[in-house]
Design a protein around this motif. Structure first.
Motif, PDB file in Angstrom:
ATOM      1  N   SER A  23      49.157 -42.853 -31.610  1.00 22.22           N
ATOM      2  CA  SER A  23      47.726 -42.120 -32.247  1.00 22.22           C
ATOM      3  C   SER A  23      47.409 -42.944 -33.340  1.00 22.22           C
ATOM      4  CB  SER A  23      47.883 -40.767 -32.322  1.00 22.22           C
ATOM      5  OG  SER A  23      48.197 -40.141 -31.062  1.00 22.22           O
ATOM      6  N   SER A  41      41.694 -39.456 -23.475  1.00 19.96           N
ATOM      7  CA  SER A  41      42.231 -38.458 -22.678  1.00 19.96           C
ATOM      8  C   SER A  41      41.640 -37.213 -22.864  1.00 19.96           C
ATOM      9  CB  SER A  41      43.562 -38.416 -22.914  1.00 19.96           C
ATOM     10  OG  SER A  41      44.203 -39.656 -22.440  1.00 19.96           O
ATOM     11  N   THR A  43      42.776 -32.908 -23.036  1.00 20.72           N
ATOM     12  CA  THR A  43      43.870 -31.988 -23.226  1.00 20.72           C
ATOM     13  C   THR A  43      43.580 -30.830 -23.260  1.00 20.72           C
ATOM     14  OG1 THR A  43      45.974 -32.077 -24.700  1.00 20.72           O
ATOM     15  CG2 THR A  43      43.763 -32.533 -25.546  1.00 20.72           C
ATOM     16  N   TYR A  57      40.399 -36.702 -28.409  1.00 23.17           N
ATOM     17  CA  TYR A  57      40.652 -36.118 -27.109  1.00 23.17           C
ATOM     18  C   TYR A  57      39.195 -35.539 -26.770  1.00 23.17           C
ATOM     19  CZ  TYR A  57      45.479 -36.772 -27.489  1.00 23.17           C
ATOM     20  OH  TYR A  57      46.848 -37.335 -27.634  1.00 23.17           O
ATOM     21  N   TYR A  85      47.606 -32.958 -20.184  1.00 23.64           N
ATOM     22  CA  TYR A  85      46.929 -34.404 -20.838  1.00 23.64           C
ATOM     23  C   TYR A  85      46.789 -35.219 -19.616  1.00 23.64           C
ATOM     24  CZ  TYR A  85      49.198 -33.350 -25.153  1.00 23.64           C
ATOM     25  OH  TYR A  85      49.710 -32.616 -26.501  1.00 23.64           O
ATOM     26  N   THR A  87      44.241 -38.760 -17.974  1.00 24.75           N
ATOM     27  CA  THR A  87      43.059 -39.776 -18.316  1.00 24.75           C
ATOM     28  C   THR A  87      42.069 -39.616 -17.234  1.00 24.75           C
ATOM     29  OG1 THR A  87      44.845 -41.413 -19.163  1.00 24.75           O
ATOM     30  CG2 THR A  87      42.772 -42.077 -18.271  1.00 24.75           C
TER      31      THR A  87
END
Length: 192
Positions: A23, A41, A43, A57, A85, A87
Motif C-alpha cells: 500500500s 479494489s 473491500t 478502496y 477484497y 478487483t
C-alpha cells in the motif's frame, strides 16, 4: 502509461506478504506518477485512518460484495483476515483494451487467480528486506489485534514461500526505488 494505439495495455500484478509495504508503494506511485492507472479494489473491511472511499478502496458491505461475486464482477477476490477484497473486472479490462497499462495490488490468492484468468499478466513479488523487518512492520502498524497479527505472520510465511510463482521479485528496501523499478517494468512489459 499508454500503450501503442490499437495494442492492448499490459497488466502488472503487485503482490507479497501482508506488511511488506504494498500500500505504501502504491501510494508513492500515485503521488509520483498520477498518469499510471492503478486499479482500486473493493473491500468489506472498514477504512483505516486517512483512507478514502474510491481512492484506496471501495468500501462495501459484505452483502454488496457477495452480489458482485454472484454477478462475476471481479477479476479476482479473496477473503483475508476476516474481510473480503476484490478487483472489479470492468475497469481493468476497459483500460487494457484502450492500450493503457494497469497495476493491480493484490494478495497471493488474487495474484494466482489473475494468472489463471489472464496468463499474460506480469506478476511482481514485493519481498521484505528480512523476516525481522516484516515482523516489525506488522506489529508497528498498531491497527490490528494480536490474534490478527499472528494470523498475518503465519500467512506471511506461506506467502514468502510462493515467491517462485512470480515473474520477478523486488525487495522493498526503498519505496522510491521500488516505484522506479515498477515504472520501468510497466514500460518494458507494455512494449513486449
Amino acid at each position: 502509461m499508454d500503450g501503442t494505439a490499437g495494442h492492448p495495455g499490459r497488466l502488472l500484478v503487485l503482490s507479497g506478504p501482508s506488511g511488506v509495504g504494498k500500500s505504501t508503494v502504491v501510494a508513492e506511485l500515485r503521488r509520483a506518477r498520477p498518469d499510471v492507472w492503478l486499479s482500486v479494489s473493493a473491500t468489506t473491511r472498514p477504512p483505516r485512518p486517512g483512507e478514502r472511499d474510491g481512492i484506496e478502496y471501495f468500501f462495501v458491505t459484505r452483502e454488496h460484495f457477495d452480489d458482485m461475486v454472484a454477478r462475476g464482477e471481479f477479476l479476482e477476490w479473496a477473503e483475508f483476515a476476516g474481510n473480503r477484497y476484490g478487483t472489479p473486472r470492468g475497469p481493468v479490462l476497459a483500460r487494457l483494451s484502450a492500450g493503457v497499462s494497469v497495476l493491480l495490488e493484490v494478495e497471493l490468492q488474487g495474484a494466482r487467480q489473475v494468472r489463471a484468468a489472464m496468463p499474460d499478466a506480469y506478476l511482481v513479488f514485493l519481498a521484505p528486506p528480512s523476516w525481522d523487518e516484516l515482523v516489525r512492520r506488522l506489529v508497528g502498524r498498531g491497527t490490528e489485534a494480536d490474534e490478527v497479527i499472528q494470523r498475518r505472520l503465519e500467512r506471511a510465511r506461506v506467502e514468502l514461500a510462493a515467491e517462485d510463482e512470480f515473474d520477478t521479485t523486488l525487495v522493498n528496501t526503498s519505496v522510491q526505488d521500488v516505484c522506479g523499478e515498477l515504472l520501468a517494468l510497466m514500460t518494458s512489459t507494455a512494449r513486449s
